[in-house]
Motif scaffolding. Structure first.
Motif, short mmCIF file in Angstrom:
data_model
loop_
_atom_site.label_atom_id
_atom_site.label_comp_id
_atom_site.label_asym_id
_atom_site.label_seq_id
_atom_site.Cartn_x
_atom_site.Cartn_y
_atom_site.Cartn_z
N CYS A 22 0.84 -1.21 0.00
CA CYS A 22 0.00 0.00 0.00
C CYS A 22 0.87 1.25 0.00
N TYR A 30 0.20 4.27 1.09
CA TYR A 30 -0.17 5.35 2.01
C TYR A 30 0.63 5.35 3.30
N CYS A 31 0.20 4.62 4.33
CA CYS A 31 0.84 4.88 5.63
C CYS A 31 1.94 3.88 5.95
N VAL A 34 2.19 1.55 8.05
CA VAL A 34 1.89 0.16 8.38
C VAL A 34 2.39 -0.74 7.24
N GLY A 35 2.30 -0.26 6.01
CA GLY A 35 2.83 -1.01 4.88
C GLY A 35 2.07 -2.29 4.60
N CYS A 36 0.76 -2.21 4.53
CA CYS A 36 -0.05 -3.40 4.29
C CYS A 36 0.30 -4.03 2.94
N LEU A 88 -7.36 -4.30 5.46
CA LEU A 88 -6.97 -3.05 4.81
C LEU A 88 -7.90 -1.95 5.31
N CYS A 89 -7.43 -0.71 5.25
CA CYS A 89 -8.33 0.40 5.58
C CYS A 89 -8.87 1.00 4.28
N LYS A 101 -8.21 3.61 2.61
CA LYS A 101 -7.26 4.12 1.62
C LYS A 101 -6.62 2.98 0.83
N GLY A 102 -6.18 1.94 1.54
CA GLY A 102 -5.55 0.81 0.86
C GLY A 102 -6.53 0.06 -0.03
N PRO A 150 -4.50 2.87 10.50
CA PRO A 150 -5.76 2.17 10.79
C PRO A 150 -5.60 0.68 11.03
N VAL A 151 -4.83 -0.01 10.20
CA VAL A 151 -4.77 -1.46 10.35
C VAL A 151 -3.98 -1.85 11.61
#
Ligand code: SF4
Lengths: 137, 550
Positions: A12, A14-15, A17-19, A46-47, A49-50, B38-39
């Motif tokens: 991902c 965006y943030c 966390v790097g999903c 996922l949130c 955004k992802g 979020p996650v």
């Protein structure tokens, strides 16, 4: 429903966390985003955004050609001309004012490889430690 | 992340996202986790709801995470070090500290204790606005339930004394023996998706890749040999916050900006614009024509994440593969190609990288913490650094046996009032942050229809009682003015912010909070004070052409 023709596993954008995300792709479009259940760091979650934040990839505002400012306005130019101009100007400014008259910003949105090359450009090619990014923000 | 480097010798998140549910207590301070990460916040919720962890949330705003907390501390903006000193005071007074850990693995305890002794709960309550009983309760919850993890983000770092803030966080973990265990640790949450990686590979003015210091002679010799040229002098280069004034003075004449938008993301936008306008030459590489590109002489079209190969490193130090899904649009190119081709044109030898894999191989050769990381090892879960060699499995938890600096360092920190406090003319405190739906300056999310629909414009958060006093109703237009500028936006009136404090994001160009904020910087970390400045608030008529219902 449109069938994607391949699934590409990536990260991902965006943030921090790097999903892990699986992009379901056809042509230059992402039709669906899923996440692998068995893999860290997100284990299938996922949130918003992802899951849904990818349409900007094919937005009509995307830059598709180099631009050079001529008489005050940015105008399309070929790569060779743009890169030659940048190389010539940076070399000239380095020669006139020294390497520390040049400063570079790399990016928390770019890959490790891209950031690495940017700091190498600063330290090896230009000869300055003036390299930073917006990590402080 | 300079604070953690001072305390431990390494600035990264100590633990892994996967081990959060093992925590028996969690202190979340200055992190709006449900919106910013979020996650990861789902793991915190899981720890609380499924495993009964005690959650303490400290934040000026009653953020969503507070709904899951055993205890919510509504701390005045800019007073976190006092709060954390107060928790440490109680832990010591009630003998809840980990004496064995302190003796075996830390130093400077006595000097630190002398300062903490000056922060009894009553005094801390006066500074922070948190009731003394809640300070005592929070200290007990954190110290009596082990392991205990601390999470923090920009609510801690984005202050003039952010470096000191981080030290007080580290002190608390050292006091209770929480570093180095699953479900414990000190966990700074990195904001943008590859902040961790861009720091790791040397995108900082004081370190080469792998945090090897530019003033270390052995490091300089190694890079001089590798680069085949003499290295720049052994003093750190300019940080972003120093580059801009240097540009205005004419000391910096050219800038090359890859994938960043300082006009939007930096404090005091007007100042940034002036500085960029003073440059003789500006190059911007990005995927859109951003606000910074208005000042560019050359703009180079870059590929987005889905259009290139490479690696990103997440907040838990996990290096993961980024894979190309399709080609970039038109003539756009990946940034690694742009930089490579530019270096070649400037006459640099050896820039013949065919692909990102060969660049990562070079990183691994020069960067001990990435020494064993190669493309072909990243097909599965990824690898968490330090990963020094090809056989090393990576490191999910840091500091299990020792700290990189040897012993963990207790650092005394005193409370400092924020540099700009409210007064008669500017009676409110403005703090800034993000919302869930958007990302940073919205270069990407502003172009995703669904996300714009969910959060289309700036809403300034105002407490109900303040709004009533000023005659402001929910949805009214208001003007927010600081000593540096003024912006107009609509108000959101509710009880999430605290009285006397208003909250804005930095997502929207039309109402840019950074027109208002201070450009005062932490002297050590060079992070700007974005969280606290003084403002005036007044109701204004709706701008022309805006319907009141929309
Ligand atoms: S999906 Fe959401 S939580 Fe995960 S990396 Fe992307 S923005 Fe962060």
């Amino acid at each position: 429903m449109i069938q994607s023709d391949r699934i590409v596993r990536t990260v991902c954008p965006y943030c921090g966390v790097g999903c892990k995300i699986d992009l379901h792709v056809k042509d230059r479009r992402v039709y669906r985003v899923t996440a692998p259940f068995a893999a860290p760091p997100n284990f299938g979650k996922l949130c918003v955004k992802g899951r849904f934040g990818h349409d900007f990839l094919w937005h009509p505002d995307r830059l598709t050609t180099p631009l050079i400012r001529r008489e005050g306005t940015l105008q399309p130019a070929p790569w060779d001309e743009a890169l030659d101009l940048v190389a010539a100007r940076l070399s000239a400014i380095k020669a006139e004012s020294g390497p520390d008259a040049i400063a570079l910003l790399c990016s928390a949105k770019c890959t490790n490889e891209e950031n690495y090359l940017m700091q190498k450009l600063a330290r090896q090619v230009i000869g300055t430690h003036n390299i930073d990014h917006c990590a402080r923000l | 992340m300079t604070g953690l480097v001072q305390a431990f010798g390494s600035g990264a998140m100590t633990n892994s996202i996967a081990d959060i549910p093992q925590a028996r207590a969690i202190l979340a301070i200055g992190t709006n986790t449900t919106e910013q990460h979020p996650v990861l916040s789902l793991q915190i919720k899981k720890a609380v709801r499924q495993h009964g962890a005690q959650l303490i949330v400290a934040d000026p705003r009653r953020i969503e995470l507070a709904d899951f907390a055993t205890l919510y501390l509504r701390v005045r903006p800019g007073t976190n070090p006092a709060l954390l000193n107060g928790l440490a005071h109680v832990i010591l007074a009630e003998n809840l500290h980990d004496q064995a850990f302190i003796e075996a693995r830390t130093e400077n305890f006595d000097a630190w204790r002398a300062i903490v002794d000056k922060y009894p709960p009553e005094r801390v309550s006066r500074i922070t606005g948190v009731p003394a009983d809640d300070i005592i309760r929070a200290a007990r919850l954190y110290a009596e339930n082990k392991p205990a993890a601390i999470f923090y983000a920009m609510g801690i770092t984005q202050h003039v004394d952010g470096h000191q803030n981080v030290l007080t966080v580290a002190n608390l973990a050292l006091l209770t023996g929480n570093p180095g265990v699953p479900g414990g640790g000190v966990n700074p949450l990195r904001g943008q998706n590859n902040v961790q990686g861009s720091c790791d590979v040397g995108g900082l003015p004081n370190v080469y890749p792998g945090y090897q210091r530019v003033n270390d002679e052995a490091v300089r010799a190694k890079f001089a040999a590798f680069h085949g040229v003499e290295q720049p002098p052994p003093r750190p280069g300019l940080t972003l916050s120093e580059m801009l004034p240097a540009a205005k003075r004419g000391d910096v004449r050219a800038m090359l900006i890859m994938g960043e938008n300082p006009v939007m993301s930096d404090p005091n936008s007007a100042h940034v614009r002036e500085c960029l306008a003073a440059l003789s030459f500006l190059v911007v590489q990005d995927i859109f024509l951003n606000e910074t590109a208005e000042y560019a002489d050359v703009v180079l079209p870059a590929a987005a994440y889905a259009e290139k190969d490479g690696t990103f490193t997440n907040t838990e130090r996990r290096v993961q593969r980024v894979r190309q899904a399709f080609a970039p649009p038109g003539d756009a190119r990946p940034d690694w190609q742009i930089t490579r081709d530019l270096a070649r044109r400037m006459g640099a030898p050896g820039w013949d990288y065919a692909d990102p894999a060969s660049i990562l191989a070079e990183i691994a050769a020069l960067t001990p913490i990435y020494g064993g990381i190669t493309f072909d090892r990243l097909d599965g879960d990824g690898l968490q650094w330090p990963c020094p060699d090809a056989a090393h499995p990576g490191t999910p938890i840091l500091h299990t046996m020792a700290f990189p600096r040897g012993r963990g360092l207790f650092s005394p920190v005193q409370h400092q009032p924020p540099p700009e406090l409210p007064d008669d003319e500017y009676p409110f405190i403005l703090t800034t942050g993000r919302v869930l739906q958007h990302w940073h300056t919205r270069t990407m999310t502003g172009r995703v229809g669904g996300l714009e629909f969910l959060a289309p414009d700036e809403r300034v958060e105002v407490h109900t009682q303040d709004a009533a006093r000023l005659g402001i109703a929910d949805g009214d237009w208001i003007r927010v003015t600081s000593r540096r500028g003024s912006v107009t936006a609509r108000a959101r009136v509710f009880n999430r912010p605290q009285r006397g404090v208003i909250f804005m994001t930095f997502h929207y160009a039309e109402a840019l909070a950074n027109e208002l904020t201070l450009n005062v910087f932490d002297p050590v970390s060079k992070i700007p004070e974005l969280k606290v400045c003084a403002v005036r608030v007044e109701r204004v008529p709706a701008p022309e052409g805006v319907s009141l219902e929309s």
